[in-house]
Scaffold this active site. Structure first.
Site, PDB file in Angstrom:
ATOM      1  N   GLY A 232       0.830  -1.205   0.000  1.00 28.25           N
ATOM      2  CA  GLY A 232       0.000   0.000   0.000  1.00 28.25           C
ATOM      3  C   GLY A 232       0.861   1.249   0.000  1.00 28.25           C
ATOM      4  N   SER A 233       0.332   2.307   0.568  1.00 25.22           N
ATOM      5  CA  SER A 233       0.992   3.606   0.510  1.00 25.22           C
ATOM      6  C   SER A 233       2.211   3.663   1.428  1.00 25.22           C
ATOM      7  CB  SER A 233       0.012   4.718   0.909  1.00 25.22           C
ATOM      8  OG  SER A 233      -0.240   4.686   2.294  1.00 25.22           O
ATOM      9  N   THR A 234       3.148   4.525   1.062  1.00 21.91           N
ATOM     10  CA  THR A 234       4.347   4.712   1.879  1.00 21.91           C
ATOM     11  C   THR A 234       3.994   5.285   3.250  1.00 21.91           C
ATOM     12  OG1 THR A 234       5.780   4.955  -0.044  1.00 21.91           O
ATOM     13  CG2 THR A 234       6.546   5.943   2.008  1.00 21.91           C
ATOM     14  N   ALA A 235       3.025   6.185   3.294  1.00 18.31           N
ATOM     15  CA  ALA A 235       2.637   6.795   4.568  1.00 18.31           C
ATOM     16  C   ALA A 235       2.163   5.740   5.560  1.00 18.31           C
ATOM     17  CB  ALA A 235       1.546   7.839   4.337  1.00 18.31           C
ATOM     18  N   VAL A 236       1.296   4.851   5.114  1.00 24.47           N
ATOM     19  CA  VAL A 236       0.805   3.795   5.999  1.00 24.47           C
ATOM     20  C   VAL A 236       1.932   2.812   6.320  1.00 24.47           C
ATOM     21  CG1 VAL A 236      -0.817   1.872   6.226  1.00 24.47           C
ATOM     22  CG2 VAL A 236      -1.561   4.013   5.172  1.00 24.47           C
ATOM     23  N   GLY A 237       2.783   2.520   5.317  1.00 29.18           N
ATOM     24  CA  GLY A 237       3.906   1.618   5.542  1.00 29.18           C
ATOM     25  C   GLY A 237       4.856   2.131   6.606  1.00 29.18           C
ATOM     26  N   GLU A 254       5.672  -3.435   0.832  1.00 27.26           N
ATOM     27  CA  GLU A 254       5.810  -3.052  -0.573  1.00 27.26           C
ATOM     28  C   GLU A 254       4.981  -1.796  -0.759  1.00 27.26           C
ATOM     29  OE1 GLU A 254       5.019  -2.213  -4.084  1.00 27.26           O
ATOM     30  OE2 GLU A 254       3.968  -4.123  -4.291  1.00 27.26           O
ATOM     31  N   CYS A 288       1.700   0.293  -8.372  1.00 20.91           N
ATOM     32  CA  CYS A 288       2.879   0.824  -7.691  1.00 20.91           C
ATOM     33  C   CYS A 288       4.086   0.894  -8.611  1.00 20.91           C
ATOM     34  CB  CYS A 288       3.206  -0.023  -6.471  1.00 20.91           C
ATOM     35  SG  CYS A 288       3.460  -1.784  -6.864  1.00 20.91           S
TER      36      CYS A 288
END
Length: 486
Positions: A232-237, A254, A288
């Site tokens: 998912g998103s980098t922010a959530v990661g 990822e 992505c």
């Protein structure tokens, strides 16, 4: 052939279970807003219970034979293939993807599933290694990690779910999986149904249909899970990494990308255009790995831009039910609004627009911005939409420098007539994957899939996923009496 719209509950402890929140979610086709089905949303307590039973179920599942695990995985593959028509229909309707995209996704899903057949032998079998002192036999074992938390996104929901679920189960782990409820059927319910029909013991795979606000951080903080697999998103990661890191919990993340497509001074422009059109507009840019920046040597720039625009104008768009359609809708109105805000901001920033598209509901046709500064917000933002950014490079060396000037590092591509030169430059690009004379969207279960920098941690793919999803244990047997110094 089975229909799947009726599977609107969570699959918990081997049963299709009504959610206890009393809340529902209308799963809508993003093209025409028709309701595909309505999910009953699970509660936090139901999620906690799923992890508890998964922990208990792993004790016996981890001791099953490789043949038992392989047989179930084979039956799942047969089930998915036998229901291809229904599954492709659901993938297309849920994601807004074309018929081509839906078939590609199911094929990738099956590839990951079939590849997992070979993983069943990788656990519980020790290999002997040499180590001191004398008189000691040393064995190294790979053991199942335990319970794995799996969270998948909306864009390729079935494939990106299965690439965690299949190897995790093959290696003797159990899985608690949460798909994005916007694609809850293809990302969760169909997979759960396939394993149910294959005879998977209860609680080995559980699929939770829920609102993230209800679950909070429980999927990351639960003491019953040893690893969080998230796409998912980098922010959530980053949030998951922070939360899990405090608990010394493993993560496989990822995340986002700002993937460069580099056209060098000696590139064949026509072949580069063929790759660029596919690598930008498949699934309307919601991947992505999608091309986010076109970085073109000045000697090829004008030719490439003009030919690209001419081809972009011809890409079919509309209802994904039409087999000719390539560009369908973005996943929801919020994402379409977000894409249009990027476009308007770029206009306000004075960036030249060479091809102006249009918005039709949630569908956006191609926009092409040219002469873009790589440090602009437009170039530094992951679009996830059919918005194209053309950047001119003064030299091949500068093209590589521009490509690396981003916080992301997932995928990349280089076009050149000199393959050896391409391979050398590929090693200079700061991304987990670089494809020479191809576009950026490539996936396979037999290669190390993953990124660097803000694009993620860990690698998917057979040889590498074993490291992620198992624990390594040393067992020694002292065969001779050992004298100690005191």
């Amino acid at each position: 052939m089975e229909r799947f719209e009726g599977f609107n509950k969570s699959f918990i402890d081997g049963k299709w279970t009504e959610g206890k929140t009393g809340q529902t979610f209308d799963n809508k086709n993003p093209y025409d807003q028709s309701v595909i089905n309505t999910f009953s949303l699970a509660s936090l307590d139901q999620l906690k219970g799923a992890f508890e039973t998964a922990k208990e179920a792993q004790k016996s599942w981890g001791q099953t034979t490789p043949e038992e695990r392989r047989e179930i995985l084979q039956k799942v593959a047969e089930y998915l293939e036998n229901n291809r028509e229904s599954i492709v229909d659901i993938i297309s309707r849920e994601t807004g993807g074309s018929n081509l995209k839906a078939n590609v996704e199911l094929d990738l899903t099956l590839q990951y599933l079939v590849a997992s057949f070979d993983l069943v032998d990788k656990v519980n079998a020790g290999r002997e290694v040499t180590a001191s002192p004398e008189g000691k036999k040393n064995y190294v074992y790979r053991l199942p990690l335990g319970v794995i938390t799996s969270i998948s996104p909306f864009n390729f929901p079935m494939n990106l779910s299965m690439r965690t679920i299949a190897p995790a189960l093959a290696l003797g782990n159990t899985v608690v999986h949460k798909p994005d409820v916007q694609t809850g059927l293809s990302g969760g319910s169909i997979i759960a149904r396939a394993f149910e029909m294959a005879g998977l013991p209860k609680s080995v795979l559980q699929v939770i249909q829920a609102d993230v606000k209800e679950l909070g951080d429980e999927m990351f903080t639960t003491p019953h899970s040893g690893l969080v697999s998230f796409t998912g998103s980098t922010a959530v990661g980053k949030h998951i990494g922070e939360v899990a890191g405090k608990l010394l919990k493993r993560v496989a993340l990822e995340l986002g990308g700002n993937n460069p497509f580099i056209v060098l001074s000696d590139a064949d422009v026509d072949r580069a255009i063929d790759a660029a059109i596919f690598g930008k507009f498949i699934h309307q840019g919601q991947i992505c790995m999608i091309i986010n920046r076109f970085i073109i040597h000045k000697d090829k720039y004008d030719e490439f831009v003009q030919k690209f625009i001419n081809r972009a104008k011809q890409v079919p768009y509309g209802d994904p039910k039409d087999p000719k359609t390539i560009i369908g809708p973005l996943i929801n109105e919020r994402q379409a609004d977000k894409a249009m805000q990027f476009i308007e901001q770029a206009k306000d920033d004075g960036i030249k627009l060479a091809l102006e598209g249009q918005r039709i509901g949630n569908l956006i046709t191609p926009y092409v911005f040219v002469d873009v500064d790589n440090r602009s917000k437009l170039a530094q933002t992951e679009m996830f939409a059919p918005i194209c950014t053309m950047i001119k490079a003064e030299s091949d060396e500068q093209a590589i420098e521009i490509a690396n000037d981003t916080e992301y590092g997932l995928s990349s591509a280089i076009f050149t007539s000199d393959l050896e030169k391409g391979r050398e430059l590929a090693l200079q690009v700061e991304s987990g994957m670089t494809h020479v004379n191809d576009q950026t969207v490539n996936d396979s279960p037999t290669v190390p899939f993953g990124g660097t920098k803000a694009s993620g941690v860990g690698r998917f793919g057979n040889e590498w996923i074993v490291d992620e999803f198992t624990v390594t244990k040393w067992v020694s047997l002292q065969t001779e009496y050992r004298k100690y110094p005191f």
